[in-house]
Write an enzyme that holds these catalytic residues in place. Sequence first.
Site, PDB file in Angstrom:
ATOM      1  N   HIS A  72       0.813  -1.214   0.000  1.00  0.00           N
ATOM      2  CA  HIS A  72       0.000   0.000   0.000  1.00  0.00           C
ATOM      3  C   HIS A  72       0.851   1.271   0.000  1.00  0.00           C
ATOM      4  O   HIS A  72       0.542   2.204   0.747  1.00  0.00           O
ATOM      5  CB  HIS A  72      -0.938   0.010   1.215  1.00  0.00           C
ATOM      6  CG  HIS A  72      -1.911  -1.128   1.232  1.00  0.00           C
ATOM      7  ND1 HIS A  72      -2.535  -1.582   2.364  1.00  0.00           N
ATOM      8  CD2 HIS A  72      -2.392  -1.897   0.209  1.00  0.00           C
ATOM      9  CE1 HIS A  72      -3.340  -2.586   2.062  1.00  0.00           C
ATOM     10  NE2 HIS A  72      -3.265  -2.807   0.755  1.00  0.00           N
TER      11      HIS A  72
HETATM   12  C1  LIG Z   1       0.275  -7.658  -4.821  1.00  0.00           C
HETATM   13  C2  LIG Z   1      -0.644  -6.524  -4.470  1.00  0.00           C
HETATM   14  C3  LIG Z   1      -1.813  -6.783  -3.751  1.00  0.00           C
HETATM   15  C4  LIG Z   1      -2.659  -5.733  -3.428  1.00  0.00           C
HETATM   16  N1  LIG Z   1      -3.872  -6.013  -2.845  1.00  0.00           N
HETATM   17  C5  LIG Z   1      -4.787  -5.008  -2.749  1.00  0.00           C
HETATM   18  C6  LIG Z   1      -6.135  -5.287  -2.415  1.00  0.00           C
HETATM   19  O1  LIG Z   1      -6.539  -6.427  -2.257  1.00  0.00           O
HETATM   20  N2  LIG Z   1      -7.000  -4.240  -2.319  1.00  0.00           N
HETATM   21  C7  LIG Z   1      -6.606  -2.955  -2.525  1.00  0.00           C
HETATM   22  O2  LIG Z   1      -7.425  -2.047  -2.374  1.00  0.00           O
HETATM   23  N3  LIG Z   1      -5.336  -2.667  -2.856  1.00  0.00           N
HETATM   24  C8  LIG Z   1      -4.438  -3.668  -3.018  1.00  0.00           C
HETATM   25  N4  LIG Z   1      -3.192  -3.380  -3.461  1.00  0.00           N
HETATM   26  C9  LIG Z   1      -2.828  -1.984  -3.677  1.00  0.00           C
HETATM   27  C10 LIG Z   1      -3.467  -1.375  -4.919  1.00  0.00           C
HETATM   28  O3  LIG Z   1      -3.596  -2.316  -5.950  1.00  0.00           O
HETATM   29  C11 LIG Z   1      -2.617  -0.159  -5.344  1.00  0.00           C
HETATM   30  O4  LIG Z   1      -2.656   0.803  -4.311  1.00  0.00           O
HETATM   31  C12 LIG Z   1      -3.092   0.472  -6.622  1.00  0.00           C
HETATM   32  O5  LIG Z   1      -3.125  -0.456  -7.675  1.00  0.00           O
HETATM   33  C13 LIG Z   1      -2.196   1.659  -6.996  1.00  0.00           C
HETATM   34  O6  LIG Z   1      -2.620   2.180  -8.218  1.00  0.00           O
HETATM   35  P1  LIG Z   1      -1.725   3.201  -9.052  1.00  0.00           P
HETATM   36  O7  LIG Z   1      -2.518   3.570 -10.244  1.00  0.00           O
HETATM   37  O8  LIG Z   1      -1.254   4.271  -8.135  1.00  0.00           O
HETATM   38  O9  LIG Z   1      -0.440   2.395  -9.459  1.00  0.00           O
HETATM   39  P2  LIG Z   1      -0.321   0.976 -10.333  1.00  0.00           P
HETATM   40  O10 LIG Z   1      -1.666   0.359 -10.323  1.00  0.00           O
HETATM   41  O11 LIG Z   1       0.822   0.314  -9.767  1.00  0.00           O
HETATM   42  O12 LIG Z   1      -0.083   1.534 -11.780  1.00  0.00           O
HETATM   43  C14 LIG Z   1       1.091   2.107 -12.221  1.00  0.00           C
HETATM   44  C15 LIG Z   1       1.322   1.642 -13.657  1.00  0.00           C
HETATM   45  O13 LIG Z   1       2.276   2.488 -14.267  1.00  0.00           O
HETATM   46  C16 LIG Z   1       3.168   1.709 -15.026  1.00  0.00           C
HETATM   47  N5  LIG Z   1       4.421   2.450 -15.099  1.00  0.00           N
HETATM   48  C17 LIG Z   1       5.270   2.746 -14.094  1.00  0.00           C
HETATM   49  N6  LIG Z   1       6.309   3.461 -14.545  1.00  0.00           N
HETATM   50  C18 LIG Z   1       6.119   3.628 -15.880  1.00  0.00           C
HETATM   51  C19 LIG Z   1       6.847   4.286 -16.899  1.00  0.00           C
HETATM   52  N7  LIG Z   1       7.981   4.951 -16.640  1.00  0.00           N
HETATM   53  N8  LIG Z   1       6.361   4.244 -18.174  1.00  0.00           N
HETATM   54  C20 LIG Z   1       5.183   3.613 -18.451  1.00  0.00           C
HETATM   55  N9  LIG Z   1       4.463   2.964 -17.507  1.00  0.00           N
HETATM   56  C21 LIG Z   1       4.921   2.980 -16.234  1.00  0.00           C
HETATM   57  C22 LIG Z   1       3.276   0.406 -14.262  1.00  0.00           C
HETATM   58  O14 LIG Z   1       3.716  -0.643 -15.104  1.00  0.00           O
HETATM   59  C23 LIG Z   1       1.870   0.225 -13.740  1.00  0.00           C
HETATM   60  O15 LIG Z   1       1.061  -0.560 -14.587  1.00  0.00           O
HETATM   61  C24 LIG Z   1      -2.307  -4.412  -3.791  1.00  0.00           C
HETATM   62  C25 LIG Z   1      -1.152  -4.151  -4.514  1.00  0.00           C
HETATM   63  C26 LIG Z   1      -0.328  -5.203  -4.867  1.00  0.00           C
HETATM   64  C27 LIG Z   1       0.909  -4.901  -5.672  1.00  0.00           C
END
Ligand SMILES: Cc1cc2nc3c(=O)[nH]c(=O)nc-3n(C[C@H](O)[C@H](O)[C@H](O)COP(=O)(O)OP(=O)(O)OC[C@H]3O[C@@H](n4cnc5c(N)ncnc54)[C@H](O)[C@@H]3O)c2cc1C
Length: 539
Positions: free
Chosen positions: A472
Site C-alpha cells: 500500500h
Molecule cells: C500484490 C498486491 C496486492 C494488493 N492487494 C490489494 C487489495 O486487495 N486491495 C486494494 O485495495 N489494494 C491492493 N493493493 C494496492 C493497490 O492495488 C494499489 O494501491 C493500486 O493499484 C495503486 O494504483 P496506481 O494507479 O497508483 O499504481 P499501479 O496500479 O501500480 O499503476 C502504475 C502503472 O504504471 C506503469 N508504469 C510505471 N512506470 C512507468 C513508466 N515509466 N512508463 C510507463 N508505464 C509505467 C506500471 O507498469 C503500472 O502498470 C495491492 C497491490 C499489490 C501490488
Amino acid sequence: MGTHDSYDFIIVGGGSAGCVLAHRLSADPQIKVLLLEAGGADRHPLYHLPAGFAKMTKGIGAWGWSTVPQRHLKNRVLRYTQAKVIGGGSTINAQIYTRGAAADYDAWAHDCGATGWSYREVLPYFKRAENNQRYANAYHGYGGPLGVSNPISPLPICEAFFQAGQELGIPFNADFNGERQEGLGYYQLTQFNARRSSTAVAYLAPAQSRRNLVVRLNTYTVRVVVEQGRAIGVEVATNGSSSVERMHASREVILACGAMGSPKLLLQSGIGPADHLREVGVPVLHPLPGVGENLQDHLDLFAIAECTGDHTYDRYNRLHHAAWAGLQYLLFKRGPVASSLFETGGFWYADRAARSPDIQFHLGLGSGIEAGVASMLHGGVTLNSAHLRPHSRGTVRLASADLRAAPLIDPNYWAEPRDRELAFEGLRLAREILRQPALARFVKVERLPGVEVRGATELFDYACAHAKTDHHPVGTCRIGAPDASDTVVTPDLCVVGLQGLRVADASVMPLVPSSNTNAPTIMVAEKAADLILGRAAAA
Ligand SMILES: Cc1cc2nc3c(=O)[nH]c(=O)nc-3n(C[C@H](O)[C@H](O)[C@H](O)COP(=O)(O)OP(=O)(O)OC[C@H]3O[C@@H](n4cnc5c(N)ncnc54)[C@H](O)[C@@H]3O)c2cc1C
C-alpha cells in the site's frame, strides 16, 4: 529519436488510476488521448480468475523490485511487488474493496492542505466508480464501471472467525465502507460475475474502440519533456529498445505510474530534490524537495495456525483437488477458483483512544500464501494484521542515472518505535482471535509465531524474519498547500511550479488511508478527471 505524435493528453502508466483517466478523458470524442504502459496485456487467465492473485504476487505482471535493507528490521530486504501490466495493481491485487475511514480524508483536507479532498467531497467519486452488486445507499452506487461484489463461495471457517471476534468484543460488520468501519466481516471485492474487475477490464476495455484513444503497451516512458516551464510531452522506449521516441501533449502530461513509478519518472526528468539529482548525475531541471519523500506503507505481521481438518484451500495444492476446483469454476462459477483467498477481515483498535480503527485484519484461507511455514497435514489458516496509520516515513530514490535501474525503495518501516508497538498489539489481537472458542472446531494450534514465542525479543526476531508489505505505498508525490516545502502537487494535482503536468495516482495521497489502497486510488483518478476537464464542482 522517432516520430512526433501529438495528443491533447498523455497519460503515463496504465494502472489502477491510468485506466480510469483514459476512460474518462476520452469520453469526449474531440479529446485525443494517449495511454502509455510499460507492462503488457492482461491476457493470461490468472489475471482474471479471482484465485489467480495467490500465484501472481511473486511473478507475472510485476517489476520484481525489493526494498533497500530495512534498518529497523535487522537490515532485512523485503520483496516489494509493484504491478507492471495493463490495469496495474488492480490486475494483480487481492481484490479487496475498502476505502478507509471518513476521518482519513478529513485529515487530508484539514491537516495536510488537500483542500477539496474531505470525505464529503470524495464520497461522490467512490460512488461514481461503483457498480455495487449489493448496496445502493448513501455510501454506495451502482451502474458505474467498477464491479464490486460479495464473496461467492465463503467457507464455514469465515463465520467462526466472525464469532471469535464477537467473543472478544469485536462486532460483526456487514459493510466496512458504510457508516462504521470497525468490526469483522466479509470484504466486498472488485469482482463481477466471478471475475476480477480490474480497471483495465472495467474502464479501459469498454473505451478501447474509441478512435480518439490510443493505448501503447510495453512502452516505457523515460522522461517528461519540459520546455520553458511547461511539460510538452514525453520520451518513450518501446519493448526494451534503446532508441527513444518523442510524443507531444498539447494540453497536459498526466503521470499515473504509481507510488514508485511517478516519483521515479519525475526524478529521471530532473524534477526533485536537487542534492539527490546531482548525486546520481541527473541534470536538475526543476528543484522540488518533496518528490520521493513521505513514503508510507502498511507493514503486515501474521499468525498461522494448523487446522483440525481440511477447512481452508490448502488442499487444492494437490492435483486432483485442483482439477475439481477448475471444473467447479468452469461449470458453476463457484468454489476455490472464484475466491481471492482474502475475503474476510476487518478493522479494530490497537490504540483504544484512536479516532478510528488503526489495525486491519485479513483472514487468509490457507497457510501457503505466506512463506516460511512447514507443511501441515490438514493445512492451515493465516490471520494477517497491519497497523494502519504509520508514523514512519520513507523515500523512493534513483539508484543511478541509468533510467532503467530499479528505484531505491526505503519504506523505513518502524523508524518510529510507536509503529512497532502498535503492530505488536495488532499481532497480539490476531493471535487471540485464533484462540477463541468459536474457532476451536477449526483451529488446532498456532504454528507461527508459535505458542512458545511470547517475549519481546522473540517477537521482534519473528517480526524481522517474517514481516511483509501489504503493498500500500502512497505519499511520494503528496498533495499539499501550494507554499508548503514538501508539496509536490497542489490540491488540483498540478506539479508545483510547472505548467501542463499533473500526477494522479496513489502517490498523491498525503496520508495512507486506513485500508487497502485500490479503491482510494480509483477515487483519486475519478476526481482527477473532473479536475482536468474543469468539472470538479459537478460531482
Ligand atoms: C500484490 C498486491 C496486492 C494488493 N492487494 C490489494 C487489495 O486487495 N486491495 C486494494 O485495495 N489494494 C491492493 N493493493 C494496492 C493497490 O492495488 C494499489 O494501491 C493500486 O493499484 C495503486 O494504483 P496506481 O494507479 O497508483 O499504481 P499501479 O496500479 O501500480 O499503476 C502504475 C502503472 O504504471 C506503469 N508504469 C510505471 N512506470 C512507468 C513508466 N515509466 N512508463 C510507463 N508505464 C509505467 C506500471 O507498469 C503500472 O502498470 C495491492 C497491490 C499489490 C501490488
